[in-house]
Design an enzyme around this catalytic site. Structure first.
Site, PDB file in Angstrom:
ATOM      1  N   SER A   1      81.327  -3.059   9.105  1.00 28.78           N
ATOM      2  CA  SER A   1      80.097  -2.994   8.303  1.00 28.78           C
ATOM      3  C   SER A   1      80.352  -3.317   6.835  1.00 28.78           C
ATOM      4  O   SER A   1      79.419  -3.337   6.030  1.00 28.78           O
ATOM      5  CB  SER A   1      79.465  -1.603   8.415  1.00 28.78           C
ATOM      6  OG  SER A   1      80.389  -0.610   8.022  1.00 28.78           O
TER       7      SER A   1
ATOM      8  N   ASN B   1      81.484  10.357   8.655  1.00 29.33           N
ATOM      9  CA  ASN B   1      80.101  10.644   9.071  1.00 29.33           C
ATOM     10  C   ASN B   1      79.296  11.321   7.957  1.00 29.33           C
ATOM     11  O   ASN B   1      78.159  10.929   7.685  1.00 29.33           O
ATOM     12  CB  ASN B   1      80.098  11.502  10.333  1.00 29.33           C
ATOM     13  CG  ASN B   1      80.754  10.793  11.510  1.00 29.33           C
ATOM     14  OD1 ASN B   1      81.074   9.612  11.406  1.00 29.33           O
ATOM     15  ND2 ASN B   1      80.956  11.501  12.604  1.00 29.33           N
TER      16      ASN B   1
ATOM     17  N   THR C   1      31.301  -6.839   1.135  1.00 28.54           N
ATOM     18  CA  THR C   1      31.615  -6.158   2.387  1.00 28.54           C
ATOM     19  C   THR C   1      31.472  -7.237   3.444  1.00 28.54           C
ATOM     20  O   THR C   1      30.620  -8.127   3.303  1.00 28.54           O
ATOM     21  CB  THR C   1      30.651  -4.984   2.687  1.00 28.54           C
ATOM     22  OG1 THR C   1      29.324  -5.493   2.774  1.00 28.54           O
ATOM     23  CG2 THR C   1      30.694  -3.906   1.615  1.00 28.54           C
ATOM     24  N   HIS C   2      32.327  -7.198   4.450  1.00 29.87           N
ATOM     25  CA  HIS C   2      32.381  -8.269   5.466  1.00 29.87           C
ATOM     26  C   HIS C   2      32.625  -9.633   4.820  1.00 29.87           C
ATOM     27  O   HIS C   2      32.229 -10.658   5.369  1.00 29.87           O
ATOM     28  CB  HIS C   2      31.095  -8.318   6.303  1.00 29.87           C
ATOM     29  CG  HIS C   2      30.636  -6.971   6.778  1.00 29.87           C
ATOM     30  ND1 HIS C   2      30.994  -6.447   8.003  1.00 29.87           N
ATOM     31  CD2 HIS C   2      29.873  -6.019   6.170  1.00 29.87           C
ATOM     32  CE1 HIS C   2      30.456  -5.246   8.144  1.00 29.87           C
ATOM     33  NE2 HIS C   2      29.780  -4.955   7.045  1.00 29.87           N
TER      34      HIS C   2
ATOM     35  N   SER D   1      52.093 -29.979  -3.885  1.00 28.85           N
ATOM     36  CA  SER D   1      52.331 -30.578  -2.572  1.00 28.85           C
ATOM     37  C   SER D   1      52.982 -31.932  -2.779  1.00 28.85           C
ATOM     38  O   SER D   1      52.670 -32.644  -3.733  1.00 28.85           O
ATOM     39  CB  SER D   1      50.989 -30.750  -1.857  1.00 28.85           C
ATOM     40  OG  SER D   1      51.085 -31.764  -0.877  1.00 28.85           O
TER      41      SER D   1
ATOM     42  N   LYS E   1      46.942 -30.538  -5.216  1.00 24.98           N
ATOM     43  CA  LYS E   1      47.220 -29.172  -4.780  1.00 24.98           C
ATOM     44  C   LYS E   1      48.004 -28.327  -5.781  1.00 24.98           C
ATOM     45  O   LYS E   1      48.915 -28.805  -6.443  1.00 24.98           O
ATOM     46  CB  LYS E   1      48.028 -29.210  -3.473  1.00 24.98           C
ATOM     47  CG  LYS E   1      47.257 -29.828  -2.333  1.00 24.98           C
ATOM     48  CD  LYS E   1      46.517 -28.792  -1.554  1.00 24.98           C
ATOM     49  CE  LYS E   1      47.479 -28.199  -0.558  1.00 24.98           C
ATOM     50  NZ  LYS E   1      46.826 -27.365   0.398  1.00 24.98           N
TER      51      LYS E   1
ATOM     52  N   ASN F   1      49.473 -24.673  -4.950  1.00 25.70           N
ATOM     53  CA  ASN F   1      49.481 -23.663  -3.887  1.00 25.70           C
ATOM     54  C   ASN F   1      49.908 -22.288  -4.396  1.00 25.70           C
ATOM     55  O   ASN F   1      50.879 -22.189  -5.146  1.00 25.70           O
ATOM     56  CB  ASN F   1      50.420 -24.106  -2.762  1.00 25.70           C
ATOM     57  CG  ASN F   1      49.950 -25.390  -2.113  1.00 25.70           C
ATOM     58  OD1 ASN F   1      48.742 -25.641  -2.020  1.00 25.70           O
ATOM     59  ND2 ASN F   1      50.890 -26.214  -1.698  1.00 25.70           N
TER      60      ASN F   1
ATOM     61  N   GLU G   1      51.346 -15.860  -1.098  1.00 24.29           N
ATOM     62  CA  GLU G   1      51.511 -16.180   0.323  1.00 24.29           C
ATOM     63  C   GLU G   1      52.818 -15.618   0.871  1.00 24.29           C
ATOM     64  O   GLU G   1      52.870 -15.044   1.956  1.00 24.29           O
ATOM     65  CB  GLU G   1      51.482 -17.702   0.544  1.00 24.29           C
ATOM     66  CG  GLU G   1      50.101 -18.299   0.409  1.00 24.29           C
ATOM     67  CD  GLU G   1      50.135 -19.824   0.496  1.00 24.29           C
ATOM     68  OE1 GLU G   1      49.576 -20.361   1.446  1.00 24.29           O
ATOM     69  OE2 GLU G   1      50.733 -20.462  -0.391  1.00 24.29           O
TER      70      GLU G   1
ATOM     71  N   TYR H   1      76.397  12.267  15.089  1.00 28.32           N
ATOM     72  CA  TYR H   1      76.552  10.877  14.659  1.00 28.32           C
ATOM     73  C   TYR H   1      76.853   9.969  15.839  1.00 28.32           C
ATOM     74  O   TYR H   1      77.604  10.315  16.746  1.00 28.32           O
ATOM     75  CB  TYR H   1      77.698  10.758  13.625  1.00 28.32           C
ATOM     76  CG  TYR H   1      77.934   9.320  13.218  1.00 28.32           C
ATOM     77  CD1 TYR H   1      77.223   8.752  12.167  1.00 28.32           C
ATOM     78  CD2 TYR H   1      78.833   8.510  13.908  1.00 28.32           C
ATOM     79  CE1 TYR H   1      77.396   7.421  11.813  1.00 28.32           C
ATOM     80  CE2 TYR H   1      79.018   7.179  13.561  1.00 28.32           C
ATOM     81  CZ  TYR H   1      78.297   6.639  12.516  1.00 28.32           C
ATOM     82  OH  TYR H   1      78.474   5.324  12.180  1.00 28.32           O
TER      83      TYR H   1
ATOM     84  N   GLN I   1      75.106   2.906  12.138  1.00 30.66           N
ATOM     85  CA  GLN I   1      75.546   1.858  11.214  1.00 30.66           C
ATOM     86  C   GLN I   1      74.455   0.794  11.059  1.00 30.66           C
ATOM     87  O   GLN I   1      74.408   0.094  10.053  1.00 30.66           O
ATOM     88  CB  GLN I   1      76.846   1.242  11.739  1.00 30.66           C
ATOM     89  CG  GLN I   1      77.454   0.211  10.837  1.00 30.66           C
ATOM     90  CD  GLN I   1      78.872  -0.111  11.242  1.00 30.66           C
ATOM     91  OE1 GLN I   1      79.766   0.717  11.119  1.00 30.66           O
ATOM     92  NE2 GLN I   1      79.090  -1.314  11.749  1.00 30.66           N
TER      93      GLN I   1
HETATM   94  N1  ARG Z   1      80.486   2.365   8.865  1.00 29.81           N
HETATM   95  C1  ARG Z   1      80.027   3.553   9.484  1.00 29.81           C
HETATM   96  C2  ARG Z   1      78.477   3.632   9.349  1.00 29.81           C
HETATM   97  O1  ARG Z   1      77.952   2.880   8.638  1.00 29.81           O
HETATM   98  C3  ARG Z   1      80.630   4.750   8.799  1.00 29.81           C
HETATM   99  C4  ARG Z   1      80.741   5.949   9.668  1.00 29.81           C
HETATM  100  C5  ARG Z   1      81.698   5.702  10.758  1.00 29.81           C
HETATM  101  N2  ARG Z   1      81.982   6.873  11.525  1.00 29.81           N
HETATM  102  C6  ARG Z   1      82.577   6.816  12.703  1.00 29.81           C
HETATM  103  N3  ARG Z   1      82.790   7.932  13.308  1.00 29.81           N
HETATM  104  N4  ARG Z   1      82.927   5.683  13.265  1.00 29.81           N
HETATM  105  O2  ARG Z   1      77.826   4.429   9.973  1.00 29.81           O
END
Ligand code: ARG
Length: 477
Positions: A33, A120, A165-166, A287, A293, A295, A300, A327, A332
């Protein structure tokens, strides 16, 4: 990149002890991550500094060990800020990258930092600290947008436009009043954001993996250092709760729904058919094929991004629905939707705040649209009621007058007294006062009404209702 984390081999992973063969390279990349959670490095380091201080207070670390850890962490923060830190996917996430680098830098003492802690509770703390700062940033730009709307409302307190309205012309309103309706939505959003901050402001640290820890930790001390308002009361809940993130996404979804509604109006109003506003060249594009145009790309795109933010809310709700305590690695998956929401919400708010002072209001066109759409028909009915006609009869009389106006291409105020008197003999010369647009809006003179006087008073009240949100500064920790 001047350093490389020495734990770049599989067997050097902080959890490698239990394993006999290396992680599959693709699994490693798949489960990492760090690519997205490294943005929480400042919060991770602040959390670690507070944890180390607490461990030394309760005697788990010596003062020297604590100092070495803090010094090492601060140096790492500098390395990251100078873009000299070598992030490694092998080390999975921001937490293990920083911890491994700490051990590289200060040796065995670095390995003591994780005492009485788990990733965790660490990650849950980091997200909350990160969100605490981001909520302040979101609120700052949200406030800038509300203030910009108020300034425009002040200028346009007397400007008359058709109210719909509408999407059919209903009654004249002042443009200032219309802008204040947007402010009301945004003030509610601000209330939701401030409310979310209360739930964010709870510290999970100390829950460790799930059950708490056997070390004599002082969670109140850590919470005080990190500026948290409360400590999480249950360790199982502390590591697995992501309600606060869902609340933020619910706030963001509602805000985006509002911005999308504004967008829809701005897009309509800047069309040649309405021609009520000009959004300013810097917020539009042309455009490549149609030279005429201009835009309204910004509104948007804001309208378009709303769908993706709703998607993130549903992602997180779905992410959580099947998880047993406590957990799970599923968690993640909370970060990317959350971060993407934060980035996009800040971007959309910034664009809207920047756009407000650039909007050119085409007052004459607004007025003309209100004038030609029988928008004072209700005022004529009210006039008849004041002169003794029952409302239902008055409604029918005015309906006939409108029919006559459609056939003869005349608005009510353009008819002569004699023409109007064909429909009711209670009508007298004074009727023209209520048939003017100014008379119509000025008559709605009560709190919440569209009269310019009321709009000016409401602007002051909105300014007083703006909520400021602050968060402790951890940069000096
Ligand atoms: N990268 C993990 C997350 O975002 C951190 C916690 C990982 N904990 C574990 N027991 N693998 O949640």
């Amino acid at each position: 990149m001047s350093n490389s984390n020495s734990s770049d081999t599989n067997t050097d992973k902080p959890w490698a002890g239990r394993f006999t063969s290396p992680t599959d390279a693709f699994v490693e990349a798949f489960t990492a991550s760090v690519g997205f959670d490294k943005r929480m490095y400042r919060q991770d380091i602040a959390g670690s500094i507070a944890h180390a201080k607490m461990l030394s207070l309760v005697g788990v670390l010596t003062d020297e060990e604590c100092e070495a850890i803090i010094e090492g962490l601060k140096d790492i923060r500098l390395e990251i800020e100078r873009d000299e830190f070598a992030w490694s996917t092998v080390l999975e996430d921001v937490h293990m990258n920083i911890e491994a680098r700490l051990t590289d830098r200060i040796g065995i003492t670095g390995k003591k930092l994780h005492t009485g802690r788990s990733r965790n509770d660490q990650v849950a703390t980091d997200i909350r600290l990160y969100m605490r700062d981001q909520i302040v940033e979101v609120n700052t730009v949200l406030t800038r947008l509300i203030t910009g709307l108020l300034e425009l409302a002040e200028k346009e307190a007397d400007t008359i436009m058709p109210g719909f309205t509408h999407l059919q012309t209903a009654q004249p309103v002042t443009f200032g009043h219309h802008l204040l309706a947007w402010c009301e939505m945004l003030l509610r959003d601000q209330g939701r954001l401030a409310d979310c901050q209360k739930r964010v402001d709870v510290m999970p640290l100390g829950a460790a993996a799930l059950a708490g820890t056997t070390y004599p930790i002082d969670r109140y001390y850590t919470a005080e250092l990190l500026g948290f308002g409360a400590v999480a009361e249950n360790s199982l809940d502390a590591v697995s709760d992501r309600d606060f993130a869902i609340e933020f996404l619910a706030f963001a979804s509602t805000l985006m729904m509002h911005l999308s509604r504004f967008s829809e109006e701005l897009i309509l109003w800047s069309s040649a058919q309405f021609d009520f506003v000009d959004l300013g060249d810097s917020f539009c594009t042309g455009s490549s094929i149609m030279p005429q145009k201009k835009n309204p790309d910004v509104p948007e795109l804001v309208r378009g991004k709303t769908g993706r933010i709703y998607g993130h809310l549903i992602s997180l709700l779905t992410l959580m629905k099947g998880q047993p305590l406590a957990y799970n690695k599923d968690n993640q998956e909370d970060k990317e939707p959350l971060f993407d929401t934060i980035d996009n919400v800040k971007g959309c708010l910034r664009l809207y705040a920047d756009m407000m002072p650039q909007i050119e209001v085409k007052r004459d066109n607004m007025r003309e649209a209100a004038r030609s759409g029988f928008s004072t028909a209700t005022d004529l009915a009210d006039y008849l009621v004041r002169n003794g006609v029952a409302f239902r009869d008055a409604h029918e009389i005015v309906g006939k007058a409108v029919r006559y106006g459609v056939d003869n291409k005349k608005d009510l105020s353009e008819m002569s007294l004699e023409e109007l008197q064909q429909f009711s003999d209670v009508i007298e010369a004074g009727v023209f006062e209520v048939l003017t647009l100014e008379g119509s809006v000025a008559a709605r003179d009560h709190i919440g009404g569209t009269a310019p006087k009321q709009v000016r008073a409401a602007i002051k009240r909105v300014a007083d209702r703006i909520i400021s949100i602050t968060a402790p500064d951890l940069s000096t920790l």
